[in-house]
Design an enzyme around this catalytic site. Sequence first.
Site, PDB file in Angstrom:
ATOM      1  N   ASP A   8      -6.148  -9.544  -4.951  1.00  0.00           N
ATOM      2  CA  ASP A   8      -6.381  -9.148  -6.334  1.00  0.00           C
ATOM      3  C   ASP A   8      -7.855  -9.415  -6.637  1.00  0.00           C
ATOM      4  O   ASP A   8      -8.647  -9.694  -5.715  1.00  0.00           O
ATOM      5  CB  ASP A   8      -5.416  -9.861  -7.299  1.00  0.00           C
ATOM      6  CG  ASP A   8      -5.700 -11.350  -7.436  1.00  0.00           C
ATOM      7  OD1 ASP A   8      -6.556 -11.887  -6.692  1.00  0.00           O
ATOM      8  OD2 ASP A   8      -5.054 -11.991  -8.293  1.00  0.00           O
ATOM      9  N   THR A  67      -4.801 -18.548  -6.231  1.00  0.00           N
ATOM     10  CA  THR A  67      -4.153 -19.707  -5.619  1.00  0.00           C
ATOM     11  C   THR A  67      -3.467 -19.378  -4.294  1.00  0.00           C
ATOM     12  O   THR A  67      -3.120 -20.290  -3.543  1.00  0.00           O
ATOM     13  CB  THR A  67      -3.049 -20.247  -6.551  1.00  0.00           C
ATOM     14  OG1 THR A  67      -2.108 -19.180  -6.773  1.00  0.00           O
ATOM     15  CG2 THR A  67      -3.617 -20.734  -7.877  1.00  0.00           C
ATOM     16  N   HIS A  98       6.494 -21.845  14.431  1.00  0.00           N
ATOM     17  CA  HIS A  98       7.894 -22.138  14.091  1.00  0.00           C
ATOM     18  C   HIS A  98       8.542 -21.123  13.156  1.00  0.00           C
ATOM     19  O   HIS A  98       9.765 -20.963  13.190  1.00  0.00           O
ATOM     20  CB  HIS A  98       7.990 -23.534  13.446  1.00  0.00           C
ATOM     21  CG  HIS A  98       7.765 -24.642  14.416  1.00  0.00           C
ATOM     22  ND1 HIS A  98       7.925 -25.972  14.094  1.00  0.00           N
ATOM     23  CD2 HIS A  98       7.401 -24.620  15.742  1.00  0.00           C
ATOM     24  CE1 HIS A  98       7.662 -26.731  15.159  1.00  0.00           C
ATOM     25  NE2 HIS A  98       7.328 -25.931  16.155  1.00  0.00           N
ATOM     26  N   HIS A 133      13.798 -21.749  16.936  1.00  0.00           N
ATOM     27  CA  HIS A 133      13.080 -21.266  15.754  1.00  0.00           C
ATOM     28  C   HIS A 133      13.453 -19.818  15.437  1.00  0.00           C
ATOM     29  O   HIS A 133      13.467 -19.403  14.275  1.00  0.00           O
ATOM     30  CB  HIS A 133      11.569 -21.412  15.944  1.00  0.00           C
ATOM     31  CG  HIS A 133      11.165 -22.826  16.213  1.00  0.00           C
ATOM     32  ND1 HIS A 133      11.309 -23.821  15.282  1.00  0.00           N
ATOM     33  CD2 HIS A 133      10.669 -23.416  17.337  1.00  0.00           C
ATOM     34  CE1 HIS A 133      10.899 -24.969  15.806  1.00  0.00           C
ATOM     35  NE2 HIS A 133      10.520 -24.750  17.049  1.00  0.00           N
TER      36      HIS A 133
HETATM   37  C1  RB5 Z   1      -5.483 -14.361 -11.409  1.00  0.00           C
HETATM   38  O1  RB5 Z   1      -6.126 -14.943 -12.489  1.00  0.00           O
HETATM   39  C2  RB5 Z   1      -4.534 -15.344 -10.750  1.00  0.00           C
HETATM   40  O2  RB5 Z   1      -3.479 -15.630 -11.598  1.00  0.00           O
HETATM   41  C3  RB5 Z   1      -4.049 -14.801  -9.443  1.00  0.00           C
HETATM   42  O3  RB5 Z   1      -5.129 -14.519  -8.629  1.00  0.00           O
HETATM   43  C4  RB5 Z   1      -3.163 -15.713  -8.603  1.00  0.00           C
HETATM   44  O4  RB5 Z   1      -3.751 -16.977  -8.475  1.00  0.00           O
HETATM   45  C5  RB5 Z   1      -1.752 -15.774  -8.937  1.00  0.00           C
HETATM   46  O5  RB5 Z   1      -0.957 -16.447  -8.275  1.00  0.00           O
END
Ligand code: RB5
Length: 142
Positions: A8, A67, A98, A133
């Site tokens: 994204d 994240t 695994h 596995h």
């Molecule tokens: C975008 O601001 C953020 O929410 C997205 O990149 C991500 O971290 C979502 O899990």
Amino acid sequence: MNIVVASDHAGFALKEKIKDFLKEKGYSVLDCGTDSEASCDYPVFAKALCKEIKEGNAEYGILVCGTGIGMSMAANKVQGIRAALCSDYFSAKFTRAHNDANVMCLGARVTGEGLAMELVDIFLNTPFEGGKHLRRIEMFEE
Ligand code: RB5
């Protein structure tokens, strides 16, 4: 080997760096977007990447968002996709060994560029161990 990447807006810059890294290593890279830092919805790109893997156009995928969590949640909704959020070397290695993960998710706001490249490298170069596995990952599809 063909690798598909997608991100994204939050993961865009790191995704571009990963593309360069992969090409330098001799991989063929398929890019499902996004193509700028303009705000967008990560599930759209996770779905597009998973489709390429399921259709056999790439062996592994790398998804990047802020994240890595949203991308991993979205990708793991797709049957046959085993997506692993990785921010450390041990996890990147053992999710291949695994779990036979076919998608690695990275958080661009969590993991620095240098570590991200190391994680990509170990992920792509660790074989699945099979055996017990395999039995366990087959249970995912039941
Ligand atoms: C975008 O601001 C953020 O929410 C997205 O990149 C991500 O971290 C979502 O899990």
